[in-house]
Each structure stands twice: as C-alpha cells, then as structure tokens.
Scaffold this active site. Structure first.
Site, short mmCIF file in Angstrom:
data_model
loop_
_atom_site.label_atom_id
_atom_site.label_comp_id
_atom_site.label_asym_id
_atom_site.label_seq_id
_atom_site.Cartn_x
_atom_site.Cartn_y
_atom_site.Cartn_z
N GLU A 162 1.08 -1.54 0.09
CA GLU A 162 -0.26 -0.10 -0.16
C GLU A 162 0.74 1.86 -0.02
O GLU A 162 2.01 1.07 0.43
CB GLU A 162 -0.49 0.07 1.00
N ASP A 166 -7.72 1.90 -8.30
CA ASP A 166 -8.90 3.49 -8.50
C ASP A 166 -8.95 3.17 -9.60
O ASP A 166 -7.99 3.18 -10.46
CB ASP A 166 -7.73 4.80 -7.53
N ASP A 226 -15.68 -3.88 -9.14
CA ASP A 226 -16.48 -2.94 -8.83
C ASP A 226 -17.67 -2.13 -10.45
O ASP A 226 -17.65 -1.75 -10.76
CB ASP A 226 -17.86 -2.62 -8.08
N THR A 273 -13.00 -7.72 -0.05
CA THR A 273 -12.38 -6.44 0.30
C THR A 273 -13.24 -6.02 0.87
O THR A 273 -14.43 -5.80 0.88
CB THR A 273 -11.86 -5.63 -0.75
#
Ligand code: SAM
Length: 213
Positions: free
Chosen positions: A69, A118, A154, A191
């Site tokens: 991350e 993102d 998604d 998640t």
C-alpha cells in the site's frame, strides 16, 4: 480512497518493523527467509486498510501474504489489525507498486491480488491505473511461471480497460466473472470496498490472468 491525515502513522509503522518491512529491497529473493518457511507468496497491491489480506491469511495459513500500500495513513489501519491478530503469515510494505521488481526476484511471487484499484477514469491519468501496461510488465516479471493475477473491481470501465490491457500480453484469461457474487465461486473473501459497493447494489467483476513466457 478518501484520505484522512494521521500524523502518528509514520511513527507507528516504524515501531513495528516485524510487521511492516522497513527496507524491503533487502529481502529481494529472500522472502522465504523473512517468513521462516518456503510457503507460496501471495501479495495484494493496494491493500488499503487490510481487511482482505488479514481474512485471507486467517483462512489460508499455508500461504504467506504481503500487503502493499502506497499511503501511510491507510496502511496504518492494516497494521492495527495485524497488531491485534499477530498472524505469522502476514507482512506489509509501504511502497509504490511500480517499484516491485526492486523488492521481489523474478518468479518469487505466486499470486497477485489486485483489488478495487482506483479507476482513474480520465484519459490523461491512464498511466496511473494499476492495469496499465507498465504495471503489467512489473507483475509479469515477479510472478512465477504458473503464477496468477487475480483482479477484482466493481468499476465496469476499469474492468473493460483492463481486459484490453491484458490482451496486449501473451497471457491466458483463465477465469472471467461478470457477476462474481452471483457465480459458482464459494470461497470469495470480500475486501472493504467490495463489501461497501456490493451493498450499494454494484456488480463485482473478476478476472484471473496467467502470463505466458
Ligand atoms: N483493496 C482495498 C479494498 O478493496 O478495500 C482498497 C481499495 S482503494 C480504492 C485502492 C488502494 O490502492 C488505495 O489505498 C491506494 O492508496 C492504493 N494504491 C493506489 N496506487 C498504488 C500504487 N501505485 N502502489 C500501491 N498502492 C496503491
């Protein structure tokens, strides 16, 4: 991911060098030594606050997991989960995914999870998408010959873009799910974003890719 500045985050990450790897380049080619065993290595890129990787590590103790991350103020929440759990098969690295060949030897990683990256919808931001060709060549370099990239989102636009991006590589698309939560997959671990967006009614897409030599 909405960022809340956490002034204590950097110091906290440094206080747990056994969970957050301080100089990951030192472990390139030696991750088995760091974990103390030679179990397969699965990494999650953009692990956010760590829900997925912590739950995966609990469910699959025979796998070593590394959460990657970029944002200090986000990964600190993942660290906080690991401080509670003390799982022997989870490590975290606060680094940029574009540099992963500095931290892993060729073929050292068995699986990459790319979860709810993102979308960067503007064309001028294409290079920031984690399925842009420069990132794919990094993933190909560190993945084992039989290794897999598991990509979930998604965002239909990012999914379609990513399928096209994968298609420029010699690679097999071994699984594609256009509605993962209404598929025959039974062991899906969600998640944080997946939980949030599927509750809002968004469909979840998944693709599994195997690069060819
Ligand atoms: N995977 C988590 C989930 O599904 O709940 C978090 C999803 S969040 C939308 C995407 C995360 O990817 C953010 O925390 C962001 O900081 C991280 N990220 C974006 N670009 C990255 C990069 N180049 N290297 C590492 N992490 C990155």
């Amino acid at each position: 991911m909405r960022l809340r500045h956490k002034p204590y985050a950097k110091e906290k990450l440094e206080a747990y060098p056994h969970f957050v790897v301080p100089s990951p380049e030192e472990w390139k080619g030696r991750w088995a030594e760091r974990f103390g065993n030679d179990k397969p290595i699965h990494i999650e890129i953009g692990c956010g606050k760590g829900q997925f990787i912590i739950n995966m590590a609990k469910q699959f103790p025979a796998i070593n997991f590394i959460g990657i991350e970029l944002q200090t103020s986000v990964i600190v929440s993942a660290l906080e989960k690991q401080i509670e759990e003390e799982l022997p098969n989870v490590q975290f690295m606060q680094v940029d995914a574009k540099d992963l060949t500095n931290y892993f030897a060729p073929g050292e990683v068995d699986r990459i999870h790319l979860t709810f990256s993102d979308p960067w919808p503007k064309n001028r931001h294409e290079k920031r998408r984690l399925t842009y060709k420069s990132f794919l060549s990094v993933y190909k370099a560190i993945l084992h010959d039989k290794g897999e990239l598991h990509f979930k989102t998604d965002n239909q636009g990012l999914f379609e873009y990513s399928l096209t991006s994968f298609s420029h590589y010699p690679a097999s698309l071994t699984h594609v799910y256009l509605d993962l939560h209404n598929s025959d997959v039974e062991d899906n671990v969600m998640t944080e974003y997946e939980e949030k967006f599927s509750q809002k009614g968004n469909r979840i897409y998944k693709a599994v890719i195997q690069f060819k030599a």
